[in-house]
Design an enzyme around this catalytic site. Structure first.
Site, PDB file in Angstrom:
ATOM      1  N   HIS A  84      34.987  54.823  43.393  1.00 57.37           N
ATOM      2  CA  HIS A  84      35.273  53.765  44.359  1.00 57.37           C
ATOM      3  C   HIS A  84      35.693  54.400  45.670  1.00 57.37           C
ATOM      4  O   HIS A  84      36.496  55.322  45.696  1.00 57.37           O
ATOM      5  CB  HIS A  84      36.403  52.848  43.858  1.00 57.37           C
ATOM      6  CG  HIS A  84      36.717  51.763  44.842  1.00 57.37           C
ATOM      7  ND1 HIS A  84      35.994  50.588  44.900  1.00 57.37           N
ATOM      8  CD2 HIS A  84      37.620  51.688  45.841  1.00 57.37           C
ATOM      9  CE1 HIS A  84      36.452  49.851  45.890  1.00 57.37           C
ATOM     10  NE2 HIS A  84      37.441  50.492  46.478  1.00 57.37           N
ATOM     11  N   ASP A  89      40.928  38.121  40.524  1.00 58.39           N
ATOM     12  CA  ASP A  89      40.821  38.840  41.807  1.00 58.39           C
ATOM     13  C   ASP A  89      39.970  38.050  42.796  1.00 58.39           C
ATOM     14  O   ASP A  89      40.276  37.970  43.977  1.00 58.39           O
ATOM     15  CB  ASP A  89      40.216  40.233  41.609  1.00 58.39           C
ATOM     16  CG  ASP A  89      40.062  40.936  42.958  1.00 58.39           C
ATOM     17  OD1 ASP A  89      41.102  41.149  43.612  1.00 58.39           O
ATOM     18  OD2 ASP A  89      38.937  41.206  43.377  1.00 58.39           O
ATOM     19  N   ARG A 133      43.813  35.560  49.939  1.00 65.26           N
ATOM     20  CA  ARG A 133      44.410  36.605  50.792  1.00 65.26           C
ATOM     21  C   ARG A 133      43.668  36.706  52.113  1.00 65.26           C
ATOM     22  O   ARG A 133      44.275  36.919  53.163  1.00 65.26           O
ATOM     23  CB  ARG A 133      44.373  37.952  50.060  1.00 65.26           C
ATOM     24  CG  ARG A 133      45.366  38.036  48.919  1.00 65.26           C
ATOM     25  CD  ARG A 133      45.103  39.258  48.059  1.00 65.26           C
ATOM     26  NE  ARG A 133      45.178  40.486  48.810  1.00 65.26           N
ATOM     27  CZ  ARG A 133      44.453  41.573  48.536  1.00 65.26           C
ATOM     28  NH1 ARG A 133      43.609  41.590  47.528  1.00 65.26           N
ATOM     29  NH2 ARG A 133      44.588  42.651  49.264  1.00 65.26           N
ATOM     30  N   SER A 140      43.808  44.906  43.151  1.00 60.87           N
ATOM     31  CA  SER A 140      42.513  44.240  43.293  1.00 60.87           C
ATOM     32  C   SER A 140      41.386  45.218  42.934  1.00 60.87           C
ATOM     33  O   SER A 140      40.507  44.922  42.108  1.00 60.87           O
ATOM     34  CB  SER A 140      42.383  43.753  44.742  1.00 60.87           C
ATOM     35  OG  SER A 140      41.062  43.458  45.077  1.00 60.87           O
ATOM     36  N   LYS A 162      39.163  45.490  38.957  1.00 60.13           N
ATOM     37  CA  LYS A 162      37.704  45.371  38.842  1.00 60.13           C
ATOM     38  C   LYS A 162      37.108  46.636  38.229  1.00 60.13           C
ATOM     39  O   LYS A 162      36.192  46.576  37.415  1.00 60.13           O
ATOM     40  CB  LYS A 162      37.091  45.133  40.231  1.00 60.13           C
ATOM     41  CG  LYS A 162      37.350  43.715  40.728  1.00 60.13           C
ATOM     42  CD  LYS A 162      36.814  43.499  42.116  1.00 60.13           C
ATOM     43  CE  LYS A 162      37.659  44.185  43.160  1.00 60.13           C
ATOM     44  NZ  LYS A 162      37.610  43.625  44.498  1.00 60.13           N
TER      45      LYS A 162
HETATM   46  N1  URA Z   1      38.723  45.801  48.469  1.00 59.35           N
HETATM   47  C1  URA Z   1      39.055  45.109  47.355  1.00 59.35           C
HETATM   48  O1  URA Z   1      38.293  45.049  46.394  1.00 59.35           O
HETATM   49  N2  URA Z   1      40.260  44.512  47.326  1.00 59.35           N
HETATM   50  C2  URA Z   1      41.139  44.565  48.342  1.00 59.35           C
HETATM   51  O2  URA Z   1      42.200  44.000  48.237  1.00 59.35           O
HETATM   52  C3  URA Z   1      40.763  45.275  49.507  1.00 59.35           C
HETATM   53  C4  URA Z   1      39.541  45.894  49.540  1.00 59.35           C
END
Ligand code: URA
Length: 434
Positions: free
Chosen positions: A83, A162, A169, A184, A188
Protein backbone atom coordinates in the site's frame (compact mmCIF):
# COMPACT_ATOMS: atom_id res chain seq x y z
CA UNK A 1 -25.36 0.11 29.31
CA UNK A 2 -23.69 3.44 28.53
CA UNK A 3 -25.43 5.88 26.23
CA UNK A 4 -23.83 6.78 22.90
CA UNK A 5 -23.98 10.37 24.11
CA UNK A 6 -21.72 9.51 27.07
CA UNK A 7 -19.22 7.73 24.82
CA UNK A 8 -18.89 10.87 22.65
CA UNK A 9 -18.49 12.99 25.78
CA UNK A 10 -15.72 10.75 27.15
CA UNK A 11 -13.70 11.01 23.96
CA UNK A 12 -14.32 14.75 23.80
CA UNK A 13 -12.90 15.11 27.33
CA UNK A 14 -9.89 12.90 26.63
CA UNK A 15 -10.94 9.79 28.59
CA UNK A 16 -9.98 6.40 27.18
CA UNK A 17 -12.89 4.42 25.74
CA UNK A 18 -13.38 0.77 26.61
CA UNK A 19 -13.33 -1.96 23.97
CA UNK A 20 -17.06 -2.41 24.53
CA UNK A 21 -17.76 1.31 24.00
CA UNK A 22 -15.91 1.29 20.68
CA UNK A 23 -17.40 -1.91 19.26
CA UNK A 24 -20.93 -0.94 20.32
CA UNK A 25 -20.61 2.51 18.79
CA UNK A 26 -19.09 1.37 15.50
CA UNK A 27 -21.27 -1.69 14.96
CA UNK A 28 -24.29 0.35 16.09
CA UNK A 29 -23.53 2.87 13.36
CA UNK A 30 -23.18 0.14 10.74
CA UNK A 31 -26.60 -1.25 11.80
CA UNK A 32 -28.15 2.25 11.64
CA UNK A 33 -28.82 2.28 15.39
CA UNK A 34 -27.24 5.71 15.59
CA UNK A 35 -27.13 8.67 13.27
CA UNK A 36 -24.56 10.28 10.97
CA UNK A 37 -24.37 13.31 13.29
CA UNK A 38 -23.55 11.15 16.31
CA UNK A 39 -20.89 9.28 14.36
CA UNK A 40 -19.50 12.57 13.01
CA UNK A 41 -19.26 13.94 16.55
CA UNK A 42 -17.23 10.93 17.67
CA UNK A 43 -15.01 11.16 14.57
CA UNK A 44 -14.28 14.82 15.29
CA UNK A 45 -13.50 13.99 18.93
CA UNK A 46 -11.08 11.28 17.71
CA UNK A 47 -9.53 13.76 15.27
CA UNK A 48 -8.82 16.16 18.11
CA UNK A 49 -8.00 13.71 20.94
CA UNK A 50 -6.51 10.81 18.96
CA UNK A 51 -6.80 7.16 20.00
CA UNK A 52 -4.68 5.33 22.56
CA UNK A 53 -2.91 2.16 21.28
CA UNK A 54 -5.55 0.00 23.01
CA UNK A 55 -8.41 2.02 21.49
CA UNK A 56 -6.80 1.97 18.05
CA UNK A 57 -6.41 -1.79 18.16
CA UNK A 58 -10.14 -2.31 18.88
CA UNK A 59 -11.19 0.42 16.41
CA UNK A 60 -9.15 -1.13 13.55
CA UNK A 61 -10.27 -4.65 14.43
CA UNK A 62 -13.95 -3.65 14.44
CA UNK A 63 -13.55 -2.06 11.02
CA UNK A 64 -11.78 -5.12 9.67
CA UNK A 65 -14.49 -7.46 10.97
CA UNK A 66 -17.35 -5.33 9.67
CA UNK A 67 -17.22 -7.35 6.43
CA UNK A 68 -15.68 -10.44 4.90
CA UNK A 69 -12.10 -11.36 5.68
CA UNK A 70 -10.67 -13.36 2.80
CA UNK A 71 -8.63 -16.48 3.31
CA UNK A 72 -6.46 -18.50 0.99
CA UNK A 73 -5.38 -22.16 1.24
CA UNK A 74 -1.83 -22.66 2.45
CA UNK A 75 0.08 -23.73 -0.67
CA UNK A 76 3.53 -22.42 0.18
CA UNK A 77 3.07 -19.10 -1.62
CA UNK A 78 2.81 -16.28 0.96
CA UNK A 79 -0.13 -13.90 0.48
CA UNK A 80 1.13 -10.30 0.42
CA UNK A 81 0.17 -6.84 -0.72
CA UNK A 82 1.55 -3.34 -0.82
CA UNK A 83 0.00 0.00 0.00
CA UNK A 84 1.20 3.48 -0.84
CA UNK A 85 -0.18 6.52 0.91
CA UNK A 86 -0.36 8.19 -2.51
CA UNK A 87 1.62 10.53 -4.66
CA UNK A 88 2.16 11.94 -8.14
CA UNK A 89 3.44 9.51 -10.77
CA UNK A 90 3.42 6.70 -8.19
CA UNK A 91 2.68 3.70 -10.41
CA UNK A 92 4.81 1.21 -8.45
CA UNK A 93 1.87 -1.12 -7.65
CA UNK A 94 1.41 -1.86 -11.36
CA UNK A 95 4.83 -3.42 -12.05
CA UNK A 96 5.20 -4.63 -8.44
CA UNK A 97 2.09 -6.84 -8.30
CA UNK A 98 3.06 -9.11 -11.25
CA UNK A 99 6.70 -9.03 -10.14
CA UNK A 100 5.72 -10.35 -6.71
CA UNK A 101 3.66 -13.10 -8.35
CA UNK A 102 6.72 -13.95 -10.48
CA UNK A 103 8.71 -14.23 -7.24
CA UNK A 104 6.32 -16.81 -5.80
CA UNK A 105 3.93 -14.64 -3.77
CA UNK A 106 0.16 -14.39 -4.13
CA UNK A 107 -1.07 -10.81 -4.43
CA UNK A 108 -4.74 -9.99 -3.78
CA UNK A 109 -4.44 -6.29 -4.54
CA UNK A 110 -7.52 -4.17 -3.78
CA UNK A 111 -6.73 -0.60 -4.76
CA UNK A 112 -8.34 2.81 -4.74
CA UNK A 113 -9.07 5.61 -7.15
CA UNK A 114 -7.33 8.98 -7.29
CA UNK A 115 -7.70 11.20 -4.27
CA UNK A 116 -7.17 14.98 -4.57
CA UNK A 117 -3.99 15.69 -6.53
CA UNK A 118 -2.80 12.05 -6.39
CA UNK A 119 -3.54 9.34 -8.93
CA UNK A 120 -5.15 5.96 -8.21
CA UNK A 121 -4.07 2.50 -9.38
CA UNK A 122 -7.59 1.58 -10.50
CA UNK A 123 -7.95 4.59 -12.76
CA UNK A 124 -4.53 3.86 -14.26
CA UNK A 125 -5.41 0.22 -14.99
CA UNK A 126 -8.64 1.34 -16.62
CA UNK A 127 -6.66 3.24 -19.24
CA UNK A 128 -5.90 -0.20 -20.72
CA UNK A 129 -8.82 -0.66 -23.15
CA UNK A 130 -11.31 -3.19 -21.72
CA UNK A 131 -9.56 -3.72 -18.35
CA UNK A 132 -12.12 -4.62 -15.65
CA UNK A 133 -11.41 -3.75 -12.02
CA UNK A 134 -14.83 -4.91 -10.81
CA UNK A 135 -14.41 -8.69 -10.42
CA UNK A 136 -16.59 -10.48 -7.85
CA UNK A 137 -14.70 -11.92 -4.90
CA UNK A 138 -14.97 -15.54 -6.14
CA UNK A 139 -13.37 -14.68 -9.50
CA UNK A 140 -10.80 -12.55 -7.66
CA UNK A 141 -9.79 -15.45 -5.41
CA UNK A 142 -9.77 -17.94 -8.27
CA UNK A 143 -7.48 -15.72 -10.32
CA UNK A 144 -5.09 -15.33 -7.39
CA UNK A 145 -4.87 -19.08 -6.95
CA UNK A 146 -4.33 -19.64 -10.68
CA UNK A 147 -2.19 -16.67 -11.65
CA UNK A 148 -0.84 -15.45 -8.34
CA UNK A 149 -2.22 -11.93 -8.80
CA UNK A 150 -5.38 -9.94 -9.33
CA UNK A 151 -5.94 -6.18 -9.11
CA UNK A 152 -9.44 -4.95 -8.36
CA UNK A 153 -11.36 -2.11 -6.69
CA UNK A 154 -13.01 -1.91 -3.30
CA UNK A 155 -16.03 -4.24 -3.03
CA UNK A 156 -19.12 -3.92 -0.83
CA UNK A 157 -18.10 -7.02 1.13
CA UNK A 158 -14.68 -5.77 2.30
CA UNK A 159 -14.62 -3.44 5.35
CA UNK A 160 -18.06 -1.85 4.69
CA UNK A 161 -17.68 0.24 7.84
CA UNK A 162 -14.71 2.02 6.28
CA UNK A 163 -16.81 2.88 3.25
CA UNK A 164 -19.46 4.49 5.47
CA UNK A 165 -16.94 6.26 7.69
CA UNK A 166 -14.81 7.48 4.79
CA UNK A 167 -17.81 9.10 3.09
CA UNK A 168 -18.68 10.83 6.36
CA UNK A 169 -15.08 11.92 7.06
CA UNK A 170 -14.79 13.33 3.57
CA UNK A 171 -17.51 15.91 4.27
CA UNK A 172 -16.94 16.58 7.99
CA UNK A 173 -13.30 17.68 8.03
CA UNK A 174 -12.18 14.44 9.67
CA UNK A 175 -9.91 12.87 7.05
CA UNK A 176 -6.62 14.23 8.42
CA UNK A 177 -6.26 12.08 11.51
CA UNK A 178 -3.42 9.58 11.84
CA UNK A 179 -5.43 6.91 13.73
CA UNK A 180 -8.41 7.28 11.37
CA UNK A 181 -6.26 7.09 8.23
CA UNK A 182 -4.24 4.18 9.63
CA UNK A 183 -7.29 2.15 10.68
CA UNK A 184 -9.03 2.90 7.37
CA UNK A 185 -6.10 1.67 5.27
CA UNK A 186 -5.15 -1.25 7.47
CA UNK A 187 -8.68 -2.61 7.87
CA UNK A 188 -9.04 -2.89 4.09
CA UNK A 189 -5.61 -4.43 3.63
CA UNK A 190 -5.94 -6.94 6.47
CA UNK A 191 -9.35 -8.01 5.14
CA UNK A 192 -7.60 -9.25 1.99
CA UNK A 193 -6.32 -12.16 4.07
CA UNK A 194 -2.67 -11.15 3.66
CA UNK A 195 0.22 -12.52 5.69
CA UNK A 196 2.52 -9.62 4.93
CA UNK A 197 2.33 -6.01 3.76
CA UNK A 198 4.76 -3.55 2.27
CA UNK A 199 3.82 -0.02 3.26
CA UNK A 200 5.18 2.88 1.24
CA UNK A 201 4.57 6.07 3.18
CA UNK A 202 5.25 9.10 1.02
CA UNK A 203 6.73 12.31 2.33
CA UNK A 204 7.46 15.70 0.73
CA UNK A 205 5.60 18.31 -1.28
CA UNK A 206 3.32 15.91 -3.21
CA UNK A 207 2.46 13.63 -0.27
CA UNK A 208 -0.51 13.90 2.09
CA UNK A 209 1.99 13.82 4.97
CA UNK A 210 4.40 16.48 3.73
CA UNK A 211 6.55 16.49 6.86
CA UNK A 212 8.82 13.58 7.71
CA UNK A 213 7.65 13.73 11.32
CA UNK A 214 4.00 13.14 10.30
CA UNK A 215 4.93 10.46 7.74
CA UNK A 216 6.82 8.59 10.47
CA UNK A 217 3.89 8.84 12.87
CA UNK A 218 1.50 7.41 10.27
CA UNK A 219 4.02 4.70 9.33
CA UNK A 220 4.49 3.67 12.97
CA UNK A 221 0.75 3.60 13.60
CA UNK A 222 0.04 1.40 10.56
CA UNK A 223 2.95 -0.87 11.35
CA UNK A 224 1.66 -1.34 14.89
CA UNK A 225 -1.82 -2.33 13.67
CA UNK A 226 -0.34 -4.89 11.26
CA UNK A 227 2.15 -6.27 13.76
CA UNK A 228 -0.57 -6.64 16.41
CA UNK A 229 -2.59 -8.63 13.88
CA UNK A 230 0.42 -10.94 13.44
CA UNK A 231 1.31 -9.79 9.92
CA UNK A 232 4.85 -9.31 8.63
CA UNK A 233 5.26 -5.60 7.97
CA UNK A 234 7.91 -3.90 5.83
CA UNK A 235 7.66 -0.12 5.97
CA UNK A 236 9.48 2.40 3.77
CA UNK A 237 9.23 6.18 3.85
CA UNK A 238 9.94 7.45 0.35
CA UNK A 239 10.37 10.73 -1.43
CA UNK A 240 7.46 12.54 -3.03
CA UNK A 241 9.07 15.95 -3.49
CA UNK A 242 9.20 15.51 -7.28
CA UNK A 243 6.90 13.29 -9.41
CA UNK A 244 8.08 9.68 -9.42
CA UNK A 245 9.79 8.57 -12.62
CA UNK A 246 9.51 10.14 -16.04
CA UNK A 247 5.71 10.10 -16.42
CA UNK A 248 2.54 11.17 -14.62
CA UNK A 249 -0.97 10.65 -15.98
CA UNK A 250 -2.88 7.42 -16.42
CA UNK A 251 -1.92 6.01 -19.84
CA UNK A 252 1.60 7.46 -19.54
CA UNK A 253 2.06 5.63 -16.24
CA UNK A 254 0.88 2.34 -17.73
CA UNK A 255 3.43 2.75 -20.54
CA UNK A 256 6.13 3.45 -17.96
CA UNK A 257 5.09 0.42 -15.89
CA UNK A 258 5.39 -1.78 -18.99
CA UNK A 259 8.90 -0.38 -19.57
CA UNK A 260 9.85 -1.40 -16.01
CA UNK A 261 8.41 -4.88 -16.59
CA UNK A 262 10.49 -5.12 -19.78
CA UNK A 263 13.58 -4.70 -17.64
CA UNK A 264 14.26 -1.09 -18.60
CA UNK A 265 15.95 1.11 -15.99
CA UNK A 266 13.32 3.81 -15.50
CA UNK A 267 14.70 6.41 -13.04
CA UNK A 268 13.29 5.91 -9.53
CA UNK A 269 10.53 3.55 -10.69
CA UNK A 270 12.62 0.46 -11.40
CA UNK A 271 14.70 1.00 -8.26
CA UNK A 272 11.66 1.43 -5.99
CA UNK A 273 9.80 -1.53 -7.52
CA UNK A 274 12.84 -3.76 -7.01
CA UNK A 275 13.44 -2.42 -3.48
CA UNK A 276 9.84 -3.07 -2.40
CA UNK A 277 9.93 -6.61 -3.78
CA UNK A 278 13.24 -7.21 -1.98
CA UNK A 279 11.80 -6.00 1.34
CA UNK A 280 9.06 -8.64 1.12
CA UNK A 281 11.50 -11.37 0.01
CA UNK A 282 13.61 -10.66 3.10
CA UNK A 283 10.59 -10.38 5.43
CA UNK A 284 9.47 -13.87 4.36
CA UNK A 285 12.96 -15.36 4.55
CA UNK A 286 13.06 -15.94 0.78
CA UNK A 287 16.21 -13.85 0.41
CA UNK A 288 19.07 -13.63 2.86
CA UNK A 289 19.72 -9.93 2.35
CA UNK A 290 18.17 -6.94 0.68
CA UNK A 291 20.91 -7.00 -1.98
CA UNK A 292 20.16 -10.64 -2.76
CA UNK A 293 16.43 -9.85 -2.89
CA UNK A 294 17.01 -6.97 -5.29
CA UNK A 295 19.13 -9.20 -7.50
CA UNK A 296 16.39 -11.84 -7.58
CA UNK A 297 13.72 -9.22 -8.35
CA UNK A 298 15.81 -7.76 -11.20
CA UNK A 299 16.30 -11.26 -12.60
CA UNK A 300 12.51 -11.68 -12.84
CA UNK A 301 12.26 -8.35 -14.66
CA UNK A 302 15.08 -9.15 -17.09
CA UNK A 303 13.98 -12.72 -17.87
CA UNK A 304 10.46 -11.61 -18.85
CA UNK A 305 8.60 -13.63 -16.17
CA UNK A 306 7.01 -10.57 -14.56
CA UNK A 307 5.99 -9.13 -17.94
CA UNK A 308 4.44 -12.46 -18.99
CA UNK A 309 2.38 -12.45 -15.78
CA UNK A 310 1.25 -8.89 -16.40
CA UNK A 311 0.13 -9.92 -19.89
CA UNK A 312 -1.93 -12.78 -18.43
CA UNK A 313 -3.35 -10.48 -15.76
CA UNK A 314 -4.47 -7.98 -18.41
CA UNK A 315 -6.02 -10.76 -20.51
CA UNK A 316 -7.80 -12.36 -17.55
CA UNK A 317 -9.33 -9.03 -16.56
CA UNK A 318 -10.62 -8.26 -20.05
CA UNK A 319 -7.93 -5.79 -21.11
CA UNK A 320 -6.31 -5.58 -24.55
CA UNK A 321 -2.90 -7.30 -24.13
CA UNK A 322 -1.64 -5.76 -27.39
CA UNK A 323 -0.85 -2.57 -25.42
CA UNK A 324 2.06 -4.46 -23.87
CA UNK A 325 3.83 -4.79 -27.21
CA UNK A 326 2.53 -1.53 -28.59
CA UNK A 327 1.91 1.12 -25.88
CA UNK A 328 0.78 3.50 -28.66
CA UNK A 329 -2.55 1.62 -28.45
CA UNK A 330 -3.09 3.32 -25.08
CA UNK A 331 -5.11 6.56 -25.17
CA UNK A 332 -2.95 9.38 -26.58
CA UNK A 333 -3.42 13.12 -26.18
CA UNK A 334 -3.19 14.95 -29.52
CA UNK A 335 -1.09 17.98 -28.43
CA UNK A 336 2.21 18.53 -26.63
CA UNK A 337 3.39 21.73 -24.94
CA UNK A 338 6.94 21.99 -23.60
CA UNK A 339 8.11 23.87 -20.53
CA UNK A 340 11.78 24.63 -21.12
CA UNK A 341 14.73 25.61 -18.96
CA UNK A 342 14.97 29.41 -18.64
CA UNK A 343 18.74 29.26 -18.03
CA UNK A 344 21.68 26.91 -17.83
CA UNK A 345 22.09 25.19 -14.46
CA UNK A 346 20.93 22.19 -12.46
CA UNK A 347 17.31 21.22 -12.05
CA UNK A 348 16.63 21.73 -8.34
CA UNK A 349 12.83 21.39 -8.09
CA UNK A 350 9.83 20.02 -9.96
CA UNK A 351 6.99 20.55 -7.48
CA UNK A 352 5.03 17.31 -7.23
CA UNK A 353 1.90 18.91 -5.77
CA UNK A 354 1.72 21.52 -8.55
CA UNK A 355 2.19 18.77 -11.15
CA UNK A 356 -0.61 16.71 -9.54
CA UNK A 357 -2.97 19.68 -9.48
CA UNK A 358 -2.09 20.62 -13.06
CA UNK A 359 -2.85 17.04 -14.12
CA UNK A 360 -6.31 17.34 -12.58
CA UNK A 361 -6.79 20.62 -14.48
CA UNK A 362 -5.83 18.88 -17.74
CA UNK A 363 -8.68 16.40 -17.13
CA UNK A 364 -6.51 13.65 -15.69
CA UNK A 365 -8.19 13.73 -12.26
CA UNK A 366 -11.56 14.37 -10.68
CA UNK A 367 -12.89 17.63 -9.34
CA UNK A 368 -16.23 15.99 -8.45
CA UNK A 369 -16.75 12.34 -7.50
CA UNK A 370 -18.66 11.57 -10.69
CA UNK A 371 -16.18 13.19 -13.12
CA UNK A 372 -14.76 11.03 -15.91
CA UNK A 373 -10.98 10.83 -16.22
CA UNK A 374 -9.13 11.61 -19.44
CA UNK A 375 -6.55 8.81 -19.39
CA UNK A 376 -4.62 10.26 -22.32
CA UNK A 377 -3.47 13.53 -20.79
CA UNK A 378 -0.34 13.66 -18.69
CA UNK A 379 3.13 14.97 -18.25
CA UNK A 380 6.52 13.51 -19.03
CA UNK A 381 9.78 14.61 -17.47
CA UNK A 382 12.81 14.54 -19.74
CA UNK A 383 14.85 15.98 -16.84
CA UNK A 384 14.93 14.86 -13.22
CA UNK A 385 15.98 16.85 -10.17
CA UNK A 386 19.78 16.90 -9.88
CA UNK A 387 20.38 16.71 -13.64
CA UNK A 388 22.16 19.53 -15.51
CA UNK A 389 19.99 21.55 -17.91
CA UNK A 390 20.80 23.89 -20.77
CA UNK A 391 18.67 26.96 -21.47
CA UNK A 392 15.86 26.04 -23.90
CA UNK A 393 15.90 22.28 -23.13
CA UNK A 394 12.50 20.76 -22.29
CA UNK A 395 11.99 20.06 -18.56
CA UNK A 396 8.29 19.06 -18.63
CA UNK A 397 6.25 17.94 -21.65
CA UNK A 398 2.54 18.47 -21.18
CA UNK A 399 0.35 16.09 -23.21
CA UNK A 400 -3.01 17.81 -23.54
CA UNK A 401 -6.25 17.84 -25.46
CA UNK A 402 -7.83 21.19 -24.81
CA UNK A 403 -6.25 24.68 -24.91
CA UNK A 404 -8.31 26.10 -22.04
CA UNK A 405 -7.33 23.19 -19.83
CA UNK A 406 -3.68 23.64 -20.80
CA UNK A 407 -3.87 27.30 -19.76
CA UNK A 408 -5.31 26.30 -16.37
CA UNK A 409 -2.54 23.73 -15.94
CA UNK A 410 0.16 26.23 -16.88
CA UNK A 411 -1.11 28.64 -14.25
CA UNK A 412 -0.88 25.91 -11.62
CA UNK A 413 2.65 25.08 -12.73
CA UNK A 414 3.88 28.65 -12.24
CA UNK A 415 6.95 28.45 -10.02
CA UNK A 416 6.95 24.62 -9.99
CA UNK A 417 10.29 24.39 -11.81
CA UNK A 418 13.47 25.75 -10.22
CA UNK A 419 16.96 25.76 -11.68
CA UNK A 420 20.00 26.31 -9.48
CA UNK A 421 23.36 27.57 -10.67
CA UNK A 422 25.30 25.12 -8.52
CA UNK A 423 25.02 21.31 -8.72
CA UNK A 424 22.22 19.82 -6.59
CA UNK A 425 21.85 16.32 -5.26
CA UNK A 426 18.80 14.33 -6.38
CA UNK A 427 16.37 13.59 -3.52
CA UNK A 428 17.01 10.45 -1.49
CA UNK A 429 14.44 7.97 -2.91
CA UNK A 430 14.14 5.93 0.27
CA UNK A 431 14.15 8.49 3.05
CA UNK A 432 13.51 6.11 5.91
CA UNK A 433 12.64 2.56 6.90
CA UNK A 434 10.87 1.25 10.00
N1 URA B 1 -6.86 6.36 2.18
C1 URA B 1 -7.71 5.54 2.84
O1 URA B 1 -7.99 4.43 2.41
N2 URA B 1 -8.22 5.97 4.01
C2 URA B 1 -7.93 7.17 4.55
O2 URA B 1 -8.42 7.49 5.60
C3 URA B 1 -7.05 8.02 3.83
C4 URA B 1 -6.52 7.58 2.64
Amino acid sequence: MRLFYDIIGDKRDGRELSADDITRFLTGYLRDELTDYQMSALLMAVCIRGLTPAELSVWADTMLRSGQVLSFPDDGRPVVDKHSTGGVGDKISIPLAPLLAALGFRVPMISGRGLGHTGGTLDKLESIPGFRVGLDLDSFKRQIQELGVSMIGQTAEIAPLDRRLYALRDVTGTVESVPLIASSIMSKKLAEGIEGLLLDVKTGDGAFMREMRDAKRLARTMKAIGARAGRKMAVLITDMSEPLGRAAGHAHEIAESIAVLRGEEVPQVTALTVRQAAELLVAFGRSKSRAAGEQEARRRLFDGTALALFRRLVERQGGDPRVIDDPSLLPQAPQVHELTAVRDGHLSRVGARAVGKALVALGGGRVRKEDAIDAAVGMTFPKKVGEPVVKGEPVIRIHYRDRARLDAALELLTGAIEIALRPVLPPELVAGRL
